[in-house]
Each structure stands twice: as C-alpha cells, then as structure tokens.
Design an enzyme around this catalytic site. Structure first.
Site, PDB file in Angstrom:
ATOM      1  N   GLN A  75       1.029  -1.273   0.061  1.00 30.61           N
ATOM      2  CA  GLN A  75      -0.086   0.061   0.041  1.00 30.61           C
ATOM      3  C   GLN A  75       0.762   1.238   0.128  1.00 30.61           C
ATOM      4  O   GLN A  75       1.872   1.373   0.632  1.00 30.61           O
ATOM      5  CB  GLN A  75      -0.992  -0.030   1.101  1.00 30.61           C
ATOM      6  CG  GLN A  75      -1.846   1.218   1.030  1.00 30.61           C
ATOM      7  CD  GLN A  75      -2.755   1.479   2.295  1.00 30.61           C
ATOM      8  OE1 GLN A  75      -2.241   1.914   3.304  1.00 30.61           O
ATOM      9  NE2 GLN A  75      -4.197   1.556   2.090  1.00 30.61           N
ATOM     10  N   CYS A 105      -6.801   7.305   4.766  1.00 30.76           N
ATOM     11  CA  CYS A 105      -5.897   7.599   6.164  1.00 30.76           C
ATOM     12  C   CYS A 105      -6.363   8.979   6.824  1.00 30.76           C
ATOM     13  O   CYS A 105      -6.583  10.042   6.012  1.00 30.76           O
ATOM     14  CB  CYS A 105      -4.569   7.756   6.047  1.00 30.76           C
ATOM     15  SG  CYS A 105      -3.741   8.173   7.189  1.00 30.76           S
ATOM     16  N   GLY A 205     -14.436  -3.099   8.351  1.00 33.82           N
ATOM     17  CA  GLY A 205     -14.990  -2.489   9.609  1.00 33.82           C
ATOM     18  C   GLY A 205     -15.523  -3.312  10.344  1.00 33.82           C
ATOM     19  O   GLY A 205     -16.371  -3.862  10.059  1.00 33.82           O
TER      20      GLY A 205
HETATM   21  C1  LIG Z   1      -3.074   1.222  14.208  1.00 29.12           C
HETATM   22  C2  LIG Z   1      -3.924   1.521  12.947  1.00 29.12           C
HETATM   23  C3  LIG Z   1      -2.843   1.488  11.773  1.00 29.12           C
HETATM   24  C4  LIG Z   1      -3.759   1.579  10.421  1.00 29.12           C
HETATM   25  N1  LIG Z   1      -2.752   1.785   9.306  1.00 29.12           N
HETATM   26  C5  LIG Z   1      -3.394   1.929   8.143  1.00 29.12           C
HETATM   27  C6  LIG Z   1      -2.787   1.927   6.825  1.00 29.12           C
HETATM   28  O1  LIG Z   1      -1.517   1.951   7.004  1.00 29.12           O
HETATM   29  N2  LIG Z   1      -3.463   2.125   5.673  1.00 29.12           N
HETATM   30  C7  LIG Z   1      -4.737   1.883   5.542  1.00 29.12           C
HETATM   31  O2  LIG Z   1      -5.513   1.986   4.603  1.00 29.12           O
HETATM   32  N3  LIG Z   1      -5.535   1.808   6.693  1.00 29.12           N
HETATM   33  C8  LIG Z   1      -5.012   1.751   7.893  1.00 29.12           C
HETATM   34  N4  LIG Z   1      -5.773   1.614   9.178  1.00 29.12           N
HETATM   35  C9  LIG Z   1      -7.236   1.342   9.166  1.00 29.12           C
HETATM   36  C10 LIG Z   1      -7.245  -0.121   8.868  1.00 29.12           C
HETATM   37  O3  LIG Z   1      -6.841  -0.820   7.628  1.00 29.12           O
HETATM   38  C11 LIG Z   1      -8.975  -0.303   8.997  1.00 29.12           C
HETATM   39  O4  LIG Z   1      -9.326   0.317   7.784  1.00 29.12           O
HETATM   40  C12 LIG Z   1      -9.680   0.170  10.081  1.00 29.12           C
HETATM   41  O5  LIG Z   1      -8.986  -0.220  11.304  1.00 29.12           O
HETATM   42  C13 LIG Z   1     -11.145  -0.467  10.247  1.00 29.12           C
HETATM   43  O6  LIG Z   1     -11.235  -1.830  10.138  1.00 29.12           O
HETATM   44  P1  LIG Z   1     -11.549  -2.363  11.723  1.00 29.12           P
HETATM   45  O7  LIG Z   1     -12.749  -2.041  12.373  1.00 29.12           O
HETATM   46  O8  LIG Z   1     -11.443  -4.048  11.609  1.00 29.12           O
HETATM   47  O9  LIG Z   1     -10.256  -2.171  12.467  1.00 29.12           O
HETATM   48  C14 LIG Z   1      -4.978   1.578  10.483  1.00 29.12           C
HETATM   49  C15 LIG Z   1      -5.849   1.386  11.624  1.00 29.12           C
HETATM   50  C16 LIG Z   1      -5.138   1.219  12.734  1.00 29.12           C
HETATM   51  C17 LIG Z   1      -5.956   1.202  14.018  1.00 29.12           C
END
Ligand SMILES: Cc1cc2nc3c(=O)[nH]c(=O)nc-3n(C[C@H](O)[C@H](O)[C@H](O)COP(=O)(O)O)c2cc1C
Length: 312
Positions: A75, A105, A205
């Site tokens: 990514q 982001c 999500g």
């Molecule tokens: C610590 C952390 C780092 C993340 N880093 C990225 C990233 O580098 N690129 C990205 O597209 N999303 C990033 N996200 C978002 C996650 O990929 C994801 O979209 C978001 O946490 C929702 O999914 P979940 O509800 O399963 O946690 C990050 C989220 C967290 C909590």
C-alpha cells in the site's frame, strides 16, 4: 463465512478474507503469520510514495518480503499522480504485483497534505492517480472511506470513478473520516457501491469474529472482508474465518519473534514484540502484571522468557 477465490487482474487471490494495512504492525513477520492462519491477501503498512522517491530508510523494512510470504499487496500513499506512478515502478515494489492506493487515512498530517482521506474530496485527482498508476502495469486497488463526514457520503460515486479509472478491486472502510475508527459501520453505503460496480468490493470495518464477517458480507453483498484491529489482538482470527487449524499462542509468538528478528534489528524487535505481547495477553489472568514486565524487557530473549511463562 463463505470462502471463495477472487480473480484480480491476472492474479488469483486464494480466498476473500484479507488482512488490512496497519501502520506500525503489518510488517513481514505479522503478514506471514496471518497468511499462515488463512488470510487470502495481506497488505504492507502504508508507504510514502515520496519516501520511496527520496530513498527514506525505513522503506527497506516496510517492504521486505520473500517467497515464504506468498502473494502480498503493497500500500502506498501520496497525492501526486507522477510520484505515485514512479512508486509503483520502483524496484522495491517489484515483488508486489498488487499496489493499493490509500484514500482513507484520517491522520491530520496526511490529510492536510492532500493525501489519504483528503482524496475523497478531490475525486478528479483520485481518478488521475489511479489512471497514472495503472500505466505502471501493476494491478491497482484502492482503499477508501465512505466520506469525510456523515453529511457528505461519496461511496457509490467514488466507487464508480475508481472502477472507471482502472482500479481492479476496491476496499471500502464503512466509516467516515471524522469517526476515525469508532462507531458502527455503514453497511448500506458499502452495499450501494457494490451494486454500482463490476470489480470485486471488499468490506472493511468492525469484523471481530466469524459472525461479524458473515453479517457484513450478507448486508453488503461484498465479495470479501478485510480484518484490521481484531488481528492485532489475535492473528488466529483468520483460522476462525477460513477454517484453518489453530496453534498455541507460544508457538505463534515464537514464530513472530523469529521472523521479526530476521528483518529488523534487536532494538526494534524488542520494542515491537513487547507491543504485540501486550495485545496478545489481553484477557489473560494477571495481564496487567505481565504487561508491566514485558515493557521492562530489554531483549527478545527476555520477552520470550515471559511469553513462556504466560503461554507455556
Ligand atoms: C493502528 C492502525 C493503523 C492503520 N494503518 C493503516 C494503513 O497504513 N493504511 C490503511 O489503509 N488503513 C490503516 N488503518 C485502518 C485499517 O486498515 C482499517 O481500515 C480500520 O482499522 C477499520 O477496520 P477494523 O474495524 O477491522 O479495525 C489503520 C488502523 C489502525 C488501528
């Protein structure tokens, strides 16, 4: 959940359960672990396209991979179509046939630079980025949110635009930028986008269990799910979602420690594995005391000794 392979560009992804990009976490060792537990596709942490251009040091570790890991998506983030395309063509991205563009982001520094979720407000630029990156010959995918805030949901139109520009797959995080990671996932928005495009749509999500993934797939009609935070607490969530055999925590931890040490120096390995152990110990009896000891550990060996006490 219902598993199936996904064809994306000229590549077949083994199954439709993905590990999300997670900055600070989804390094080589973590991805290899999740892949072994059944994840169909794992993403690197987001890597700055400008950082690649100017040769910043940490891209080496962020983009380390080898044949043991298998198919992985890189990514990248940025806002300049030419720089993003150059990143796709960079030799460090050579092992990654799939390149995902971050358009979700919410971190202020990124957003203010016009990168990440800021691209949701600039759909023409977002399209130009995808069009330019496609010229690199990589399979281009996009991960985006449903909007900046609840008053401006852009999901369906944005999905169409990304498909029109040449994206081969999109992942939709069903929250707005202003919600960061909190609150319910808007599955209706993901469903509307899924109906609007022909390319595979991955719903993201709030997946913390197999029940969650079944629910999200049913409500959205999406082609697959992407798991993020749940994997930090338990990478073996992929076993539950993909019917893969589990192994005990100590074995898991030892593998991750070894593979992290293969790529990173001792200092980084110590700090990183302390952090991971603190996630994994959550819910264990005496977790607070273990965490305190873990954070005082000064070497991988010290961490391993504590891990053996906890899970041995
Ligand atoms: C610590 C952390 C780092 C993340 N880093 C990225 C990233 O580098 N690129 C990205 O597209 N999303 C990033 N996200 C978002 C996650 O990929 C994801 O979209 C978001 O946490 C929702 O999914 P979940 O509800 O399963 O946690 C990050 C989220 C967290 C909590």
């Amino acid at each position: 959940m219902r598993l199936r392979a996904l064809k994306v560009g000229n590549v077949t992804i083994e199954n439709n359960v993905f590990l999300a990009p997670l900055a600070g976490y989804t390094n080589y060792a973590f991805r290899r672990l999740c892949k072994g537990y059944g994840a169909g596709l794992c993403y690197t942490e987001m890597v700055s396209a400008k950082g690649l251009k100017y040769g910043s040091e940490n891209t080496e570790e962020l983009l380390y991979t080898d044949e043991n890991e298998g198919l992985t998506a890189a990514q990248i983030f940025g806002s300049d179509p030419a720089i993003l395309r150059a990143a796709c063509e960079h030799e460090k991205l050579q092992p990654f046939p799939i390149v995902d563009i971050n358009m979700g982001c919410p971190v202020p520094k990124i957003y203010k630079n016009g990168e990440g979720s800021a691209l949701l407000e600039n759909p023409i630029l977002a399209e130009n980025i995808v069009k330019e990156c496609v010229k690199s010959g990589k399979i281009i995918t996009v991960k985006f949110r449903i909007g900046i805030n609840g008053d401006n949901l852009i999901t369906e139109e944005f999905a169409r635009r990304m498909e029109g520009a040449g994206a081969s797959l999109i992942t939709i995080h069903g929250r707005t930028k202003d919600k960061i990671y909190a609150g319910d996932v808007n599955y209706r928005e993901i469903a509307a986008a899924k109906r609007a495009v022909q390319i595979p749509v991955i719903a993201n999500g709030g997946v913390f269990s197999d029940t969650d993934s079944v629910w999200l797939l049913e409500e959205t009609g999406a082609d697959g799910v992407m798991v993020a935070r749940a994997a930090l607490f338990d990478p073996q969530i992929f076993c539950a979602l993909t019917n893969t055999p589990t192994e005990n925590r100590l074995e898991m931890f030892q593998k991750q420690l070894k593979w992290t040490g293969q790529v990173c120096d001792e200092r980084f390995t110590t700090v990183f594995m302390r952090k991971m152990a603190a996630f994994y110990v959550k819910g264990t009896r005496g977790a607070a005391a273990y965490k305190e000891r873990l954070f005082q550990a000064q070497s991988p060996d010290e961490i391993l000794a504590i891990a053996q006490e906890i899970w041995g």
